[in-house]
Design a protein around this motif. Structure first.
Motif, short mmCIF file in Angstrom:
data_model
loop_
_atom_site.label_atom_id
_atom_site.label_comp_id
_atom_site.label_asym_id
_atom_site.label_seq_id
_atom_site.Cartn_x
_atom_site.Cartn_y
_atom_site.Cartn_z
N GLU A 5 0.82 -1.20 0.00
CA GLU A 5 0.00 0.00 0.00
C GLU A 5 0.86 1.26 0.00
O GLU A 5 0.62 2.20 -0.76
CB GLU A 5 -0.94 0.01 1.21
CG GLU A 5 -2.02 -1.05 1.17
CD GLU A 5 -1.54 -2.44 1.60
OE1 GLU A 5 -0.45 -2.57 2.23
OE2 GLU A 5 -2.23 -3.40 1.28
N GLU A 6 1.88 1.26 0.85
CA GLU A 6 2.78 2.42 0.92
C GLU A 6 3.57 2.56 -0.38
O GLU A 6 3.73 3.66 -0.91
CB GLU A 6 3.74 2.30 2.10
CG GLU A 6 4.68 3.48 2.22
CD GLU A 6 5.69 3.33 3.35
OE1 GLU A 6 6.52 4.25 3.50
OE2 GLU A 6 5.67 2.32 4.07
N SER A 7 4.05 1.45 -0.90
CA SER A 7 4.82 1.47 -2.15
C SER A 7 3.99 2.04 -3.29
O SER A 7 4.48 2.85 -4.08
CB SER A 7 5.30 0.07 -2.51
OG SER A 7 6.23 -0.40 -1.56
N ASN A 8 2.75 1.60 -3.39
CA ASN A 8 1.87 2.11 -4.44
C ASN A 8 1.56 3.59 -4.24
O ASN A 8 1.57 4.36 -5.19
CB ASN A 8 0.58 1.31 -4.49
CG ASN A 8 0.80 -0.09 -5.00
OD1 ASN A 8 1.68 -0.33 -5.82
ND2 ASN A 8 0.00 -1.02 -4.53
N ALA A 9 1.29 3.98 -3.01
CA ALA A 9 0.94 5.37 -2.73
C ALA A 9 2.10 6.33 -3.00
O ALA A 9 1.90 7.43 -3.51
CB ALA A 9 0.50 5.51 -1.28
N LYS A 10 3.31 5.89 -2.69
CA LYS A 10 4.48 6.77 -2.83
C LYS A 10 5.26 6.53 -4.12
O LYS A 10 6.20 7.26 -4.42
CB LYS A 10 5.39 6.62 -1.63
CG LYS A 10 4.71 7.11 -0.35
CD LYS A 10 5.63 7.11 0.81
CE LYS A 10 4.90 7.65 2.05
NZ LYS A 10 5.75 7.64 3.22
N THR A 35 11.82 6.16 -6.50
CA THR A 35 10.45 6.26 -7.00
C THR A 35 10.49 6.26 -8.53
O THR A 35 11.55 6.46 -9.14
CB THR A 35 9.75 7.55 -6.52
OG1 THR A 35 10.38 8.67 -7.13
CG2 THR A 35 9.79 7.67 -5.00
N ARG A 60 -4.13 -0.75 -11.26
CA ARG A 60 -3.13 0.28 -10.97
C ARG A 60 -2.45 0.65 -12.29
O ARG A 60 -2.11 -0.21 -13.08
CB ARG A 60 -2.09 -0.21 -9.98
CG ARG A 60 -2.66 -0.56 -8.63
CD ARG A 60 -1.58 -0.92 -7.65
NE ARG A 60 -0.79 -2.06 -8.06
CZ ARG A 60 -0.86 -3.25 -7.50
NH1 ARG A 60 -1.64 -3.47 -6.49
NH2 ARG A 60 -0.09 -4.23 -7.93
#
Length: 63
Positions: A5-10, A35, A60
């Motif tokens: 979740e964090e990887s996708n968000a950032k 990134t 995604r």
């Protein structure tokens, strides 16, 4: 290092996508997570194509 979740968000880049043909777009500090904005990936690799397909399956559009 980071949850999905964090990887996708950032926009963190999975290690396996970084090859010797990848090109850095800008400098990053030692220890900083890369990134998609930091690097231009080699789009000809099988792992890139598989990741793009996986992202499409899960809705995604990262790549």
């Amino acid at each position: 290092i980071a949850t999905a979740e964090e990887s996708n968000a950032k926009g963190y880049v999975p290690f396996g996508l970084v090859t010797n043909k990848a090109v850095m777009k800008r400098d990053v500090k030692k220890g900083q997570l890369l990134t998609y904005d930091d690097i231009e990936l080699d789009k000809s690799t099988l792992i890139y194509k598989l990741r793009k397909e996986q992202d499409a399956m899960y809705g995604r559009n990262v790549l």
